[in-house]
Write a protein that holds these residues in place. Structure first.
Motif, PDB file in Angstrom:
ATOM      1  N   LEU A   1      65.369   9.663 -15.250  1.00  9.25           N
ATOM      2  CA  LEU A   1      66.910   9.502 -15.821  1.00  9.25           C
ATOM      3  C   LEU A   1      67.558   8.707 -14.621  1.00  9.25           C
ATOM      4  N   GLU A   2      68.407   7.790 -14.989  1.00  5.03           N
ATOM      5  CA  GLU A   2      69.036   7.111 -13.829  1.00  5.03           C
ATOM      6  C   GLU A   2      70.631   6.895 -14.526  1.00  5.03           C
ATOM      7  N   SER A   3      71.454   7.773 -13.654  1.00  4.81           N
ATOM      8  CA  SER A   3      72.781   7.691 -13.829  1.00  4.81           C
ATOM      9  C   SER A   3      73.178   7.975 -15.389  1.00  4.81           C
ATOM     10  N   VAL A   4      72.648   8.929 -15.918  1.00  6.84           N
ATOM     11  CA  VAL A   4      72.830   9.180 -17.535  1.00  6.84           C
ATOM     12  C   VAL A   4      73.851   9.840 -17.653  1.00  6.84           C
ATOM     13  N   GLY A   5      74.889   9.494 -18.741  1.00  9.36           N
ATOM     14  CA  GLY A   5      75.926  10.121 -19.165  1.00  9.36           C
ATOM     15  C   GLY A   5      76.025  10.245 -20.719  1.00  9.36           C
TER      16      GLY A   5
ATOM     17  N   THR B   1      87.005  12.647 -26.943  1.00  6.80           N
ATOM     18  CA  THR B   1      85.665  12.910 -26.552  1.00  6.80           C
ATOM     19  C   THR B   1      85.368  14.210 -25.482  1.00  6.80           C
ATOM     20  N   LEU B   2      84.464  14.807 -25.299  1.00 11.33           N
ATOM     21  CA  LEU B   2      84.010  15.525 -24.412  1.00 11.33           C
ATOM     22  C   LEU B   2      82.849  15.048 -23.409  1.00 11.33           C
ATOM     23  N   THR B   3      82.956  15.042 -22.245  1.00 10.18           N
ATOM     24  CA  THR B   3      81.882  14.608 -21.398  1.00 10.18           C
ATOM     25  C   THR B   3      80.947  15.791 -21.210  1.00 10.18           C
ATOM     26  N   VAL B   4      79.709  15.514 -21.542  1.00  9.25           N
ATOM     27  CA  VAL B   4      78.934  16.621 -21.460  1.00  9.25           C
ATOM     28  C   VAL B   4      77.776  16.432 -20.135  1.00  9.25           C
ATOM     29  N   LEU B   5      77.553  15.189 -20.083  1.00  9.08           N
ATOM     30  CA  LEU B   5      76.406  14.618 -18.709  1.00  9.08           C
ATOM     31  C   LEU B   5      77.345  13.623 -18.332  1.00  9.08           C
TER      32      LEU B   5
ATOM     33  N   GLY C   1      76.560  25.305 -21.546  1.00 10.54           N
ATOM     34  CA  GLY C   1      77.427  24.098 -21.841  1.00 10.54           C
ATOM     35  C   GLY C   1      77.496  23.122 -20.744  1.00 10.54           C
ATOM     36  N   CYS C   2      76.401  23.161 -19.700  1.00  6.21           N
ATOM     37  CA  CYS C   2      76.099  22.406 -18.996  1.00  6.21           C
ATOM     38  C   CYS C   2      75.264  21.064 -19.156  1.00  6.21           C
TER      39      CYS C   2
ATOM     40  N   ALA D   1      78.289  23.032 -13.673  1.00  2.04           N
ATOM     41  CA  ALA D   1      79.115  23.301 -14.941  1.00  2.04           C
ATOM     42  C   ALA D   1      79.812  21.715 -15.688  1.00  2.04           C
ATOM     43  N   HIS D   2      80.044  21.727 -16.827  1.00  2.40           N
ATOM     44  CA  HIS D   2      80.248  20.527 -17.456  1.00  2.40           C
ATOM     45  C   HIS D   2      81.510  19.828 -16.952  1.00  2.40           C
ATOM     46  N   PRO D   3      81.434  18.440 -16.691  1.00  2.00           N
ATOM     47  CA  PRO D   3      80.365  17.661 -17.103  1.00  2.00           C
ATOM     48  C   PRO D   3      79.109  18.058 -16.333  1.00  2.00           C
ATOM     49  N   GLY D   4      77.909  17.970 -17.037  1.00  2.00           N
ATOM     50  CA  GLY D   4      76.591  18.397 -16.228  1.00  2.00           C
ATOM     51  C   GLY D   4      76.373  17.399 -15.014  1.00  2.00           C
ATOM     52  N   ARG D   5      75.942  17.739 -14.217  1.00  2.00           N
ATOM     53  CA  ARG D   5      75.318  16.896 -13.165  1.00  2.00           C
ATOM     54  C   ARG D   5      74.193  17.739 -12.149  1.00  2.00           C
ATOM     55  N   VAL D   6      73.520  16.921 -11.543  1.00  2.00           N
ATOM     56  CA  VAL D   6      72.568  17.604 -10.762  1.00  2.00           C
ATOM     57  C   VAL D   6      73.023  18.078  -9.553  1.00  2.00           C
ATOM     58  N   ARG D   7      73.102  19.314  -9.582  1.00  2.00           N
ATOM     59  CA  ARG D   7      73.678  20.163  -8.373  1.00  2.00           C
ATOM     60  C   ARG D   7      72.724  20.134  -7.077  1.00  2.00           C
TER      61      ARG D   7
END
Length: 282
Positions: free
Chosen positions: A9-13, A25-29, A49-50, A216-222
């Motif tokens: 996965l590369e910079s997926v949104g 819109t709601l940004t989920v990722l 919800g992340c 937490a949303h928007p989901g990112r790799v912490r």
């Protein structure tokens, strides 16, 4: 372990329509980047919800990302494929079909010859301990038995990747342990790459090679945590590992922080001498 990257996965949104107006819109990722190695067992862990399930749906080809790139063996993921099996929280079996008929449904619909899939189907029924129930119907089985059927159905086509969305979340604690052990054994035999969503810290520590903690949303790799415990593993023996309590505490604190951010509250710090607490978060 094979060091070949299987999933990337590369910079997926990803965003979804939100509210009463289509333009909202709601940004989920947002900016999710992750490599999963061939044969690796990766658990996604994070607050509700992340976007954990959204990642699985993107990898399965059920959804398309808005930004970034997803690939399998270097080739873009552009839709569903038998190479990527999916196991959901509910087994979703056909009630009018027997156990064996449910397991072979995919190859049968693909009009494959019975001799090509029937021996393997019976092998998996033996592996999951349900060979004597091949002619039973789903309503005659317990919840754990139905989920075992779903597991055999997903594995029969020989997927390169198995995507699992809290498959044991609805099971009681004892059945859940049995299913975790069963999954570990079949995974060790097949070498299938697994991406597994869970809310249970103990489950992640027992199953995973690596744990991906989501914000937490928007989901990112912490952060990504390497699980140091040797295989094969036993849940009761894991608790005796010196590293177990510190890693679990680290994960629980991170999940508390992310859940607090989602609720707009200050995170609760765990005291240094805090006893082990329940692993189910969010």
């Amino acid at each position: 372990m094979n060091q070949t990257v299987k999933i990337r996965l590369e910079s997926v949104g990803k965003s979804f329509a939100h509210g009463r107006h289509a333009e909202q819109t709601l940004t989920v990722l947002e900016g999710v980047s992750l490599d999963v190695l061939a044969g690796e067992f990766v658990c996604l862990l994070g607050p509700s919800g992340c976007g954990k399930s959204t990642i699985l749906n993107l990898l399965a080809g059920f959804e398309r990302q808005d930004q970034g790139r997803l690939s399998l063996d270097g080739r873009p993921i552009q839709g569903p494929s038998p190479q990527r099996g999916m196991v959901f929280q509910q087994p979703n079996l056909f009630p009018w079909l027997t156990v064996l008929q449910n397991v072979v449904f995919g190859p049968r619909m693909a009009r494959q010859a019975q001799q090509d899939y029937l021996p393997a189907a019976r092998h998996y029924l033996q592996q999951i301990g349900l060979e004597k129930y091949a002619d039973h119907y789903p309503w005659q089985l317990s919840g754990g038995m139905r989920q075992r059927v779903a597991l055999a159905r997903a594995w029969l086509p020989g997927p390169q990747v198995l995507l699992m969305d809290e498959p044991f979340g609805a099971l009681d604690a004892q059945t859940r342990l049995v299913m975790q052990d069963l999954l570990n054994r079949i995974w060790a035999q097949t070498g299938t790459t697994i991406v597994f969503v869970t809310h249970d810290v103990d489950e992640a520590l027992f199953l995973a090679d690596r744990i991906v903690l989501m914000s937490a949303h928007p989901g990112r790799v912490r952060e990504i945590i390497d699980v140091p415990f040797a295989r094969p593993r036993r849940p009761d023996a894991l608790f005796l590992e010196r590293a177990y309590a510190p890693i679990k505490k680290q994960i629980l604190q991170a999940l508390r922080e992310e859940s607090s951010h989602m609720l707009g509250q200050a995170p609760l710090e765990l005291p240094a001498d805090a006893p082990d607490v329940a692993a189910k978060v969010a």
